[in-house]
Design an enzyme around this catalytic site. Structure first.
Site, PDB file in Angstrom:
ATOM      1  N   CYS A 170       0.847  -1.154  -0.083  1.00  0.00           N
ATOM      2  CA  CYS A 170      -0.090   0.163   0.004  1.00  0.00           C
ATOM      3  C   CYS A 170       0.930   1.252   0.143  1.00  0.00           C
ATOM      4  O   CYS A 170       1.616   1.209   0.671  1.00  0.00           O
ATOM      5  CB  CYS A 170      -0.825  -0.075   1.352  1.00  0.00           C
ATOM      6  SG  CYS A 170      -1.732   1.500   1.723  1.00  0.00           S
ATOM      7  N   GLU A 171       0.601   2.196  -0.875  1.00  0.00           N
ATOM      8  CA  GLU A 171       1.532   3.383  -0.856  1.00  0.00           C
ATOM      9  C   GLU A 171       1.111   4.454   0.378  1.00  0.00           C
ATOM     10  O   GLU A 171       2.001   5.231   0.366  1.00  0.00           O
ATOM     11  CB  GLU A 171       1.348   4.067  -2.205  1.00  0.00           C
ATOM     12  CG  GLU A 171      -0.134   4.552  -2.504  1.00  0.00           C
ATOM     13  CD  GLU A 171      -0.271   5.330  -3.854  1.00  0.00           C
ATOM     14  OE1 GLU A 171      -0.958   6.333  -3.979  1.00  0.00           O
ATOM     15  OE2 GLU A 171       0.278   5.106  -4.730  1.00  0.00           O
ATOM     16  N   HIS A 172       0.122   4.267   0.945  1.00  0.00           N
ATOM     17  CA  HIS A 172      -0.265   5.103   2.049  1.00  0.00           C
ATOM     18  C   HIS A 172       0.659   4.846   3.325  1.00  0.00           C
ATOM     19  O   HIS A 172       0.708   5.683   3.936  1.00  0.00           O
ATOM     20  CB  HIS A 172      -1.762   5.221   2.393  1.00  0.00           C
ATOM     21  CG  HIS A 172      -2.552   5.495   1.245  1.00  0.00           C
ATOM     22  ND1 HIS A 172      -3.822   4.884   0.839  1.00  0.00           N
ATOM     23  CD2 HIS A 172      -2.237   6.410   0.319  1.00  0.00           C
ATOM     24  CE1 HIS A 172      -4.174   5.320  -0.316  1.00  0.00           C
ATOM     25  NE2 HIS A 172      -3.494   6.166  -0.701  1.00  0.00           N
ATOM     26  N   CYS A 219      -2.898  -2.565   6.481  1.00  0.00           N
ATOM     27  CA  CYS A 219      -2.920  -1.376   6.945  1.00  0.00           C
ATOM     28  C   CYS A 219      -4.458  -1.593   7.875  1.00  0.00           C
ATOM     29  O   CYS A 219      -4.799  -0.420   8.250  1.00  0.00           O
ATOM     30  CB  CYS A 219      -2.856  -0.224   5.956  1.00  0.00           C
ATOM     31  SG  CYS A 219      -4.095  -0.559   4.484  1.00  0.00           S
TER      32      CYS A 219
END
Length: 212
Positions: free
Chosen positions: A101-103, A172
Site C-alpha cells: 500500500c502506498e499510503h 493497513c
C-alpha cells in the site's frame, strides 16, 4: 541512480521470469543508511547483534518488492504473442498477488482472476501472472493495480474484452487503523465484451467454480 542498475545480473528463464542475483552496492549502502537511522529513531540499537544486518536486508527486500518500476509489462506480453483463431474466453484465476500500500507501505495480498477474449492473438499463459507481478511490485492502491492490469492486456493484445477481479487483505486495515482482521477488498475492471452482463456473469461463475 537508476534502480535498474541495482540488478546487473538478470537471469531470464523461458517464461520471462527474472532472477536477481546481485544488487548495486552503492544503492544498497545508501538505503541501508536510511534504515539504520529509522531504527535509531524508533528507539532501537542498530549495533545490537540481532539488528546488525537488518538495514541491509531491508534495503534488498525493498528493492525486490519494488522491482516492477524497472519492468515493462507490455514487452512481456509481446514476447509470447501468437496468432490463433480462438475466440472463446481464456481465464487465468487464483494468481497470487503481493503488493504494498502506498499510503502506509504495508503489504496487501490476495488473488487476481483475469480473463480475455482473443481477437486473432493469444498469449503464453505464464505471461498473465508476470503482468500482475510487474504492477504489484510497486507502491500501489488496489484500485489502480486492477486498472493497470486491465489496460495493459487490452492495449497490448487488443482482445475483444478483458476482465479483472482482485481480492486482497490489507495489513493497513488489520494491523493498524480499524484493525479488522477478516475484511477482504474486491475490485474489478472490464472492457469490451465483459461490459455485457452475460459475458461478465460467465466470467464470475468461472472464477468461483471449483474443479473436480
Amino acid at each position: 541512480m537508476n534502480k535498474q542498475d541495482a540488478y546487473p545480473d538478470r537471469d531470464e528463464g523461458i517464461d520471462g521470469y527474472v532472477k536477481i542475483d546481485r544488487y548495486n552496492p552503492e544503492l544498497i549502502d545508501n538505503l541501508s543508511a536510511h534504515y539504520h537511522g529509522v531504527l535509531e529513531q524508533i528507539g532501537e540499537d542498530p549495533k545490537r547483534e540481532g539488528l546488525l544486518k537488518t538495514p541491509e536486508r531491508v534495503a534488498k527486500a525493498m528493492l525486490f518488492l519494488t522491482q516492477g518500476y524497472d519492468l515493462n509489462a507490455e514487452e512481456i506480453l509481446k514476447s509470447a504473442m501468437f496468432k490463433e483463431e480462438y475466440s472463446q474466453m481464456v481465464v487465468v484465476k487464483d494468481i497470487e498477488v503481493y503488493s504494498m500500500c502506498e499510503h502506509h507501505m504495508l503489504p496487501f495480498f490476495g488473488k487476481a482472476h483475469i480473463a480475455y477474449i482473443p481477437n486473432g492473438h493469444v498469449v503464453g499463459l505464464s505471461k498473465i501472472p508476470r503482468v500482475v507481478d510487474v504492477f504489484a511490485r510497486r507502491l500501489q492502491v488496489q484500485e489502480r493495480l486492477t486498472n493497470e492490469i486491465r489496460d495493459c492486456i487490452q492495449q497490448t493484445l487488443n482482445p475483444l474484452g478483458v476482465g479483472v477481479v482482485i481480492e486482497c487483505r490489507h495489513l493497513c486495515m488489520s494491523m493498524r487503523g480499524v484493525q479488522k482482521q477478516n475484511s477482504v477488498t474486491t475490485t474489478s475492471a472490464f472492457t469490451g465484451e465483459f461490459l455485457k452482463e452475460k459475458t461478465r456473469t460467465e466470467f464470475l461463475n468461472l472464477i468461483t467454480a471449483k474443479l473436480g
